[in-house]
Design a protein around this motif. Sequence first.
Motif, short mmCIF file in Angstrom:
data_model
loop_
_atom_site.label_atom_id
_atom_site.label_comp_id
_atom_site.label_asym_id
_atom_site.label_seq_id
_atom_site.Cartn_x
_atom_site.Cartn_y
_atom_site.Cartn_z
N PHE A 1 -5.88 -0.78 -4.60
CA PHE A 1 -5.80 -0.07 -3.33
C PHE A 1 -4.57 0.83 -3.32
N GLY A 2 -4.80 2.13 -3.18
CA GLY A 2 -3.70 3.07 -2.94
C GLY A 2 -3.56 3.23 -1.44
N THR A 3 -2.37 3.03 -0.93
CA THR A 3 -2.16 3.03 0.52
C THR A 3 -1.07 4.01 0.93
N GLY A 4 -0.88 4.12 2.25
CA GLY A 4 0.22 4.91 2.76
C GLY A 4 1.56 4.23 2.60
N GLY A 5 1.52 2.96 2.20
CA GLY A 5 2.73 2.20 1.86
C GLY A 5 2.70 1.86 0.40
N ASP A 6 2.77 0.56 0.08
CA ASP A 6 2.79 0.12 -1.31
C ASP A 6 1.37 -0.07 -1.84
N ALA A 7 1.15 0.33 -3.11
CA ALA A 7 -0.13 0.10 -3.76
C ALA A 7 -0.24 -1.38 -4.14
N CYS A 8 -1.48 -1.90 -4.17
CA CYS A 8 -1.66 -3.31 -4.50
C CYS A 8 -2.97 -3.54 -5.23
N VAL A 9 -3.11 -4.75 -5.79
CA VAL A 9 -4.31 -5.16 -6.52
C VAL A 9 -4.85 -6.43 -5.89
N TYR A 10 -6.18 -6.53 -5.80
CA TYR A 10 -6.84 -7.68 -5.19
C TYR A 10 -7.75 -8.33 -6.22
N ASP A 11 -7.55 -9.62 -6.49
CA ASP A 11 -8.36 -10.34 -7.47
C ASP A 11 -9.50 -11.13 -6.85
N GLY A 12 -9.76 -10.89 -5.59
CA GLY A 12 -10.80 -11.62 -4.87
C GLY A 12 -10.25 -12.76 -4.05
N LYS A 13 -9.00 -13.12 -4.33
CA LYS A 13 -8.36 -14.22 -3.60
C LYS A 13 -7.05 -13.80 -2.94
N ALA A 14 -6.27 -13.02 -3.68
CA ALA A 14 -4.94 -12.65 -3.18
C ALA A 14 -4.61 -11.22 -3.57
N PHE A 15 -3.74 -10.61 -2.76
CA PHE A 15 -3.24 -9.26 -3.03
C PHE A 15 -1.88 -9.34 -3.72
N THR A 16 -1.67 -8.46 -4.69
CA THR A 16 -0.39 -8.37 -5.38
C THR A 16 0.11 -6.94 -5.33
N VAL A 17 1.31 -6.73 -4.79
CA VAL A 17 1.92 -5.40 -4.82
C VAL A 17 2.34 -5.09 -6.25
N ILE A 18 1.95 -3.92 -6.74
CA ILE A 18 2.30 -3.54 -8.12
C ILE A 18 3.66 -2.85 -8.13
N ARG A 19 4.45 -3.13 -9.18
CA ARG A 19 5.83 -2.63 -9.25
C ARG A 19 6.16 -2.16 -10.65
N ASN A 20 7.11 -1.23 -10.75
CA ASN A 20 7.57 -0.76 -12.05
C ASN A 20 8.55 -1.78 -12.64
N LYS A 21 9.10 -1.48 -13.80
CA LYS A 21 9.96 -2.45 -14.48
C LYS A 21 11.26 -2.71 -13.74
N GLU A 22 11.63 -1.80 -12.81
CA GLU A 22 12.82 -2.03 -11.98
C GLU A 22 12.49 -2.84 -10.74
N GLY A 23 11.22 -3.21 -10.59
CA GLY A 23 10.81 -4.00 -9.45
C GLY A 23 10.50 -3.20 -8.21
N LYS A 24 10.41 -1.87 -8.34
CA LYS A 24 10.14 -1.02 -7.19
C LYS A 24 8.64 -0.76 -7.07
N ALA A 25 8.15 -0.80 -5.83
CA ALA A 25 6.73 -0.61 -5.59
C ALA A 25 6.35 0.87 -5.67
N PHE A 26 5.06 1.11 -5.84
CA PHE A 26 4.52 2.47 -5.89
C PHE A 26 4.04 2.86 -4.50
N TYR A 27 4.60 3.94 -4.01
CA TYR A 27 4.45 4.32 -2.61
C TYR A 27 3.52 5.52 -2.45
N ASN A 28 2.67 5.47 -1.40
CA ASN A 28 1.86 6.61 -1.00
C ASN A 28 0.94 7.12 -2.11
#
Length: 303
Positions: free
Chosen positions: A138-165
Amino acid sequence: MVRNVKQGRNGTILIASSFAGVFRYDGKSFTNLTSKIGPRRYWNVLEDRRGYLWLATTDSGVYQYNGKSFRHFTMREGLASNRVFSIYEDRAGNIWFGTGEGASRYDGKSFKNLTTNDGLSNNSIHTILEDRTGKLWFGTGGDACVYDGKAFTVIRNKEGKAFYNVWSIIEDRKGNIWFGASIIEDRKDHRLSVSPGLWRYDGSSFTKVTNRGASAVMEDKKGNIWTTGSLNPNGVGDWALSRYDQMSLYNKTLTVTEIMSIKRMLCGILEADDGSVWFGSMNGVYRYDGKIITDFRSKVYQK
């Protein structure tokens, strides 16, 4: 303003053009499919595997067209919001809608909605992708995330920063995930300092491919990656249609060809069945055949 361009059946091109309507191009002429509906703020279009057309608006929900008549779906029918940005058909044939108040899945009978109450990172959903493993991105107006059917996980770069917009996510033929995103470097009051770029995920790590902005991303039949995006971090100034040569995608130095740049926003991209590349803009829709860029309003640009 053309937000999205999609492939229809039998080589037709489908064009979502803001208040002007949704059009079908058959290679010779344009047909307004929405003349009976009237003005709406059309944002996206999709022809599903059954041949139904889905039309997304950001003021009136979605319409389904069977070639003869329309069905109208709004919050009254269970849609999460009447403000709809994206339409996606998963492998099971469910139709997903990215709305301003969460993601809605339609199974042909009813809607199931996913929101921040379910763990979604942000309710403004710009784009949805099901990857080959069955996970939903899911690409969102905030942080992008991944859904495995059970839970959502915010995806982050190696510095731990989320991908925005994030406005566009694709999976290439090798299974890599590509998207354009900004990284928030600093916040001051309501102002954000961001660094945009094009990113690639290989299943284990994220690589920043280029600092160029990428609001829309596409892979063509040859494996080249195409983007539309601003050349400046704040979105002001030139926007470009760019092609990244597939032979250089994993090199330190990319081979990038700037097909066209204008001082107005460029939007969705499509490689049509005939190999031509279509892209939307605030100025209407363009087609690039490898040599000539045709502006369907008035001009032809020689490349």
